[in-house]
Design a protein around this motif. Structure first.
Motif: not given
Lengths: 540, 540
Positions: B39-65
């Motif tokens: 139930g946190v308000d914000y989830i900082e997911g990473g730095w898009p463009g900084a590394n392949p893992t973070d890119n892939a994470f945002f490309e298939a971003a999870p649906q969250t409240t």
């Protein structure tokens, strides 16, 4: 004008309440000496009469500059202080200072002790007076003081005043359950001082249940308390006590404390803090907490790319203190240029000079990384690291080769119908082109080393040709085993500490899915390191 | 009237800076879902463009409240915000909220960026304005704010005012180097608000370098900041970030916060906190920190005898909260610190009823103390404790007797000239009056357990007559070894964790000067405990 802050260590008493920690008497002595070298003012050694370890510790109490203090509790209701055998056992330890814990929270007086509030005051008075009459410096641990003050401030304060009048040198207000937050600790401490308990007679004892033990201690110091209690590495009941390993550098290095206070801890002792912290973990066979403040292996590790490049320009960009002040070191992940300068520093320490930019540095880094992925750890096993680096540099002499070995452990009844064990080891080595076969055994009831590793060590040392005489004075002094991850499977990591007659001590590591093989590998490294060292002379 | 506190999690970004932590994209998704369930308000997911893992994470971003947020930095000097490809990559992740870090410390502006103070203000303004113009909610991380404010308060404040005017929804003041103490964080936060930055637009981001990250966060909240940033289990660069696993229960359960604030975290989610914390450790293959506040395995472990007996009367005597509120549990470990009431409680947990005052209690305590003096430890080895108690109570059934055993480890070259190891064990037992002899071997390269202990375990389990089928589903899951003191000499203590097919997990201990004997003893206890348990049925 600086004020004196008194540091009271309770690693050997409250620290012993850590789940999974069970000191031996010898370990307590070792730790007492380390605390004394650090420069704390008081060392609380334990509770005489409570258990055999603490009894033995006080019976052969170490000589320390710090005041060795025995811990106990106030006399029990219904008997006089003179006739209380629990209190007598504490006094019989013969320490100059004695700290006793007592109740100040009305709920605990009536619920746990089952006596009236007035009866508790009498009990406190008589207990402290008895310590003073016995010629001891008396300290009083006011258990549950903060909760008690919140429930009934007048009564909690009257307890403190009673022990102060009875002659207690220090009154230590304890947040026993660890639930009071820093702002409230600060407010209550100020109110206690305003009520007439002098700050230079007031101590603070906090627990880390809300991760605020350090902050609560600082809040009490800000409010005027002048004794702080804590433990090395934050050991202690439940989540631990206030962490002296963190508080000491804060008080010595950070403002407003550094300018305002003095302690018994010197700059030189402070620079040994990281080693003291790691030594305690080694004694307890605990994995050092990497992210610990000041002394943790990661405390000055700069992983973010932006941080690492700024650090290269100026370390103050991302460091709040110089890691060397607490004997710690900066770590820049091994993959970039800065990793190489780090590595060169470590090689120099080992007497191996490698020029900046030498491609061998890259080879060594790769070798270390590959080994670490297999489960090896070179943080403490400096001797194995050095051998690995020598291999990569082509600076490792041919010594001997182990062709095969076999070790057997047998447990059965002897002729007196008693179960006994026998370990037998056979080792075949090739030295100077010649094959040599040695056998050795370790029996139950003979000496203290009776396992397969010792049998292998003895067999290996028995005949190494020209090298045998060089390792005669070697001794295995410690042996640590841990299950860890090697690639995708569980492996055993063994770290062996060895010593020789010249007072050298070195650590080596072995890894295998088989504990005997891992031990043998670490043993071999220990012998090889000693030979390399002595062949090249003490200074390389 | 309660006020809303916003919780911003950066486990997936700053937590990724922990030394030794390297998330995969799948792991980031798993953690994002766990954070959302919390139930946190914000989830900082990473730095898009900084590394392949973070890119892939945002490309298939999870649906969250929770608001999934991309992290980046202000535009670089010398190019427009529109033309900065680093900033473009962050925006391209397509999140509704974007958080960018920028400079507010004059030293870093001139030293790290190499631009004038005014140029930095322009850069801040244009970067935030660009986010807003792109339709995003803009958050600003004021890097090194506290150090910057101490060096030049006017300039540091002018940076904050600039981004506020440019449209930033939240301004997060960061103690990037972790060196600012709680009192100073509180004072500066109050001054920032007094200078015109509204508290409900102000966030706090601290690091744990002085073990004060939680206290600093609370000090900022006390001063009026209304967003807190942190990570699960306190992951993060160097010593880690403010620990949300600690801050969340403080804010929900402790005063003055519980009455004053509300968050997006429900009581039900809070009761899953311990599981969420352990799950994160499992994902990262880290050993959970036993002494962690609220969620640690030792957080509600009462080892001192006096504590344990009071807890039995009323848990509030030594607990600041009910452990169930955070999904944790009370533990009363057995040790020579413990008294009889502690012992009775532990026996009851093991299904052994003993009346108060029963002389057997004294016998069991003596037996435990005598064993601990020999080097045994029963804090974690509950199963061995139970067997010891059964012996003392005369409630231990006759099972089988080990007559003798022998184990051999041999390492030599195989026919392909490769060094391999073979462990072979022979065990002779007497079951139901009949002698049975079993042999077993463990080879190098087959499976992951290849040592003498495994060979012994296999041989022992091979033929135990009527009992063999009962231990078929048993598995050795962990194995810990340390050298300790047994009386006056060094002995080896082995603790073995076992598991069965019904999901039971139990720990046993063995002690001997011979590591193989110590292991065998712990193994025997593990089997005996399982047999006793199954013979008497799951509930005794």
């Amino acid at each position: 004008m600086t004020e004196r802050l008194t540091i009271y260590d309770t690693t050997l008493r409250d620290g012993q309440q850590t789940q999974g920690v069970q000191f031996s008497t010898e370990e307590k002595q070792q730790i007492a000496h380390a605390l004394d070298a650090l420069g704390v003012d008081y060392i609380e050694g334990g509770w005489p009469g409570a258990n055999p370890t603490d009894n033995a510790f006080f019976e052969a109490a170490p000589q320390t500059t710090a005041r060795l203090t025995a811990f106990g509790m106030t006399k029990r209701p219904g008997i006089s202080a003179q006739n209380d055998d629990v209190l007598a056992a504490v006094l019989n330890a013969g320490t100059k200072s004695v700290c006793i814990v007592g109740k100040t929270h009305e709920f605990h007086v009536t619920k746990a002790l089952g006596i009236t509030l007035d009866e508790n005051l009498t009990l406190l008075r008589e207990s402290i007076a008895h310590l003073v009459a016995s010629g001891r410096e008396a300290l009083f641990d006011a258990e549950h003081f903060f909760d008690g003050y919140k429930a009934n401030p007048d009564y909690a304060l009257s307890c403190l005043k009673t022990v102060l009048e009875a002659g207690a040198r220090w009154i230590v207000i304890c947040d026993t359950n660890g639930g009071t937050l820093p702002a409230e600790v600060g407010r209550i401490t100020a109110e206690v001082i305003a009520a007439g308990i002098p700050g230079d007679h007031l101590g603070i004892h906090t627990h880390d249940d809300t991760e605020n033990a350090v902050a609560c201690t600082l809040a009490a110091v800000d409010a005027g308390a002048r004794q702080i209690q804590g433990t090395l590495n934050g050991l202690g009941e439940r989540c631990g006590n206030a962490n002296l390993t963190t508080l000491i550098p804060i008080l010595l290095l950070k403002e407003p404390y550094a300018s305002r206070f003095e302690t018994g801890i010197t700059t030189k002792a402070l620079s040994g803090l990281t080693r003291t912290s790691r030594m305690l973990d080694e004694i307890l066979n605990r994995v050092p907490h990497k992210q610990a403040g000041f002394v943790g292996a990661s405390a000055f590790a700069h992983k973010a790319g932006l941080h690492a490049s700024a650090i290269a320009k100026d370390p103050t960009t991302y460091e709040h203190i110089d890691p060397a002040l607490v004997g710690n070191a900066r770590i820049i992940p091994m993959s970039n240029q800065a990793g190489q300068s780090n590595l060169r520093k470590r090689l120099t320490e080992a007497g191996l000079h490698v020029d900046k930019g030498d491609p061998a540095l890259g080879r060594i880094l790769e070798a270390v990384k590959a080994r670490e992925a297999e489960g090896y750890a070179y943080d403490t096993a400096q001797a194995s690291f050095e051998l690995l680096a020598r291999e990569a540099l082509g600076q490792m002499p041919e010594l001997f080769e182990v062709k095969r070995y076999r070790v057997t452990v047998e447990r059965r009844k002897n002729k007196y119908d008693k179960m006994v064990s026998l370990s037998e080891a056979v080792v075949v080595v090739k030295v100077d082109g010649e094959k040599r076969q040695s056998v050795s055994e370790s029996m139950d009831e003979v000496g203290s080393d009776r396992g397969p590793v010792n049998a292998l060590a003895k067999a290996l040392a028995k005949d190494l040709g020209q090298y045998s005489s060089m390792i005669e004075d070697m001794r295995l002094v410690d042996f640590k085993v841990r299950i860890t991850q090697g690639g995708t499977e569980a492996v055993t990591r063994v770290i062996i500490d060895s010593e020789d007659g010249q007072g050298n001590r070195w650590s080596t590591v072995g890894v295998s899915a088989n504990i005997v093989d891992a031990s043998f590998e670490a043993l071999l490294d220990a012998i090889r390191w000693k030979l390399v060292r002595d062949l090249k002379g003490p200074k390389g």
